[in-house]
Design an enzyme around this catalytic site. Structure first.
Site, short mmCIF file in Angstrom:
data_model
loop_
_atom_site.label_atom_id
_atom_site.label_comp_id
_atom_site.label_asym_id
_atom_site.label_seq_id
_atom_site.Cartn_x
_atom_site.Cartn_y
_atom_site.Cartn_z
N LYS A 9 19.80 7.55 8.80
CA LYS A 9 20.09 8.93 8.38
C LYS A 9 20.89 9.69 9.45
CE LYS A 9 16.13 9.32 5.21
NZ LYS A 9 15.01 10.19 4.79
N TYR A 49 18.94 10.75 -4.64
CA TYR A 49 17.56 11.24 -4.55
C TYR A 49 17.13 11.96 -5.83
CZ TYR A 49 16.89 10.14 0.42
OH TYR A 49 16.71 9.50 1.62
N PHE A 57 11.42 20.33 -1.71
CA PHE A 57 12.26 20.03 -0.55
C PHE A 57 13.62 19.42 -0.92
CE2 PHE A 57 9.33 16.41 -1.17
CZ PHE A 57 10.23 15.37 -1.30
N ARG A 85 9.74 -1.48 5.08
CA ARG A 85 8.85 -0.31 5.00
C ARG A 85 7.87 -0.30 6.20
NH1 ARG A 85 10.13 3.86 1.68
NH2 ARG A 85 7.98 4.48 1.94
N THR A 91 6.44 8.30 6.30
CA THR A 91 7.49 9.30 6.05
C THR A 91 7.49 10.40 7.12
OG1 THR A 91 7.13 8.91 3.69
CG2 THR A 91 8.43 10.86 4.28
N ARG A 102 10.33 5.22 12.84
CA ARG A 102 10.17 6.68 12.74
C ARG A 102 9.37 7.24 13.91
NH1 ARG A 102 9.51 6.76 6.15
NH2 ARG A 102 11.62 7.49 5.66
N ASN A 112 14.02 12.09 9.43
CA ASN A 112 13.10 11.00 9.76
C ASN A 112 13.78 9.64 9.92
OD1 ASN A 112 13.56 10.52 7.08
ND2 ASN A 112 11.42 10.60 6.43
N HIS A 115 15.91 5.60 5.75
CA HIS A 115 15.43 5.44 4.37
C HIS A 115 15.21 3.95 4.14
CE1 HIS A 115 15.30 5.45 -0.03
NE2 HIS A 115 16.10 4.40 0.05
N GLU A 126 19.54 0.68 -5.65
CA GLU A 126 20.08 1.40 -4.49
C GLU A 126 21.23 0.61 -3.85
OE1 GLU A 126 16.74 2.40 -1.98
OE2 GLU A 126 15.97 3.85 -3.43
P1 GDP Z 1 10.17 7.71 2.10
O1 GDP Z 1 10.21 6.67 1.02
O2 GDP Z 1 9.18 7.39 3.20
O3 GDP Z 1 11.54 8.05 2.66
O4 GDP Z 1 9.58 9.06 1.45
P2 GDP Z 1 9.77 9.76 0.01
O5 GDP Z 1 10.46 8.84 -0.96
O6 GDP Z 1 8.45 10.33 -0.35
O7 GDP Z 1 10.72 11.01 0.32
C1 GDP Z 1 12.12 10.82 0.45
C2 GDP Z 1 12.62 11.65 1.61
O8 GDP Z 1 12.44 13.04 1.31
C3 GDP Z 1 11.86 11.45 2.93
O9 GDP Z 1 12.29 10.34 3.67
C4 GDP Z 1 12.13 12.74 3.64
O10 GDP Z 1 13.41 12.71 4.27
C5 GDP Z 1 12.18 13.75 2.50
N1 GDP Z 1 10.89 14.44 2.37
C6 GDP Z 1 9.72 13.95 1.86
N2 GDP Z 1 8.75 14.86 1.89
C7 GDP Z 1 9.30 15.98 2.44
C8 GDP Z 1 8.81 17.29 2.74
O11 GDP Z 1 7.64 17.61 2.51
N3 GDP Z 1 9.72 18.17 3.30
C9 GDP Z 1 11.01 17.82 3.56
N4 GDP Z 1 11.85 18.74 4.10
N5 GDP Z 1 11.51 16.61 3.29
C10 GDP Z 1 10.67 15.69 2.74
#
Ligand code: GDP
Length: 137
Positions: A9, A49, A57, A85, A91, A102, A112, A115, A126
């Site tokens: 990212k 996304y 968010f 993963r 996350t 991370r 973070n 992805h 994807e």
């Molecule tokens: P991942 O699979 O671990 O990347 O997590 P998710 O699929 O749940 O979320 C996708 C992305 O959205 C995450 O990697 C974060 O960059 C972002 N994200 C998730 N939860 C939050 C949140 O509570 N606040 C913000 N600002 N970004 C979030």
């Protein structure tokens, strides 16, 4: 043998740690099947996304993902989806296990560092989102 998508990212690209992150993959048995640096448009990030479109968010996520270039990578190996993963960590970097990408390179839940596809089916979609068939070896 599986393939999965990783994105380094904008925060990690800005920190100049692309090589350090790629080393985590290679040192843990994953191979690079394809890799490129791109700058996502708002439309690209919104589409990628779109499952999160209703989340509070979403706007911040699209803004962050378009704030600078990213590196998109097709990783290949045994259990590549789960392995990636595991290497990424949780996350929220505050909850990520020590030694994960991370924990070591991310600063917040939005910035973070990486992805990673969360299922084999999403991985296929994807990879197709970013790469033409002839670009993936
Ligand atoms: P991942 O699979 O671990 O990347 O997590 P998710 O699929 O749940 O979320 C996708 C992305 O959205 C995450 O990697 C974060 O960059 C972002 N994200 C998730 N939860 C939050 C949140 O509570 N606040 C913000 N600002 N970004 C979030």
């Amino acid at each position: 043998m599986e393939q999965t998508l990783s994105i380094i990212k904008p925060d990690a690209v800005a920190k100049n740690v692309i090589g350090k992150i790629v080393d985590r993959f290679e040192s843990n048995g994953l191979r690079i099947a394809s890799l490129k640096k791109i700058h996502l448009s708002g439309a690209d990030a919104g589409k990628f996304y779109e499952v999160h479109a209703q989340r509070p968010f979403f706007g911040e996520l699209v803004e962050f993902m378009t704030s600078g270039p990213v590196v998109v990578i097709v990783l290949e190996g045994e259990n590549a989806v789960a392995k990636n993963r595991e290497l990424m960590g949780a996350t929220d970097p505050k909850e990520a296990k020590a030694g994960t990408i991370r924990a070591d390179f991310a600063q917040s839940i939005d910035a973070n560092a990486v992805h990673g596809s969360d299922s084999l089916e999403n991985a296929k979609n994807e990879i197709n989102f970013f790469f033409a068939g002839r670009e993936v070896l």
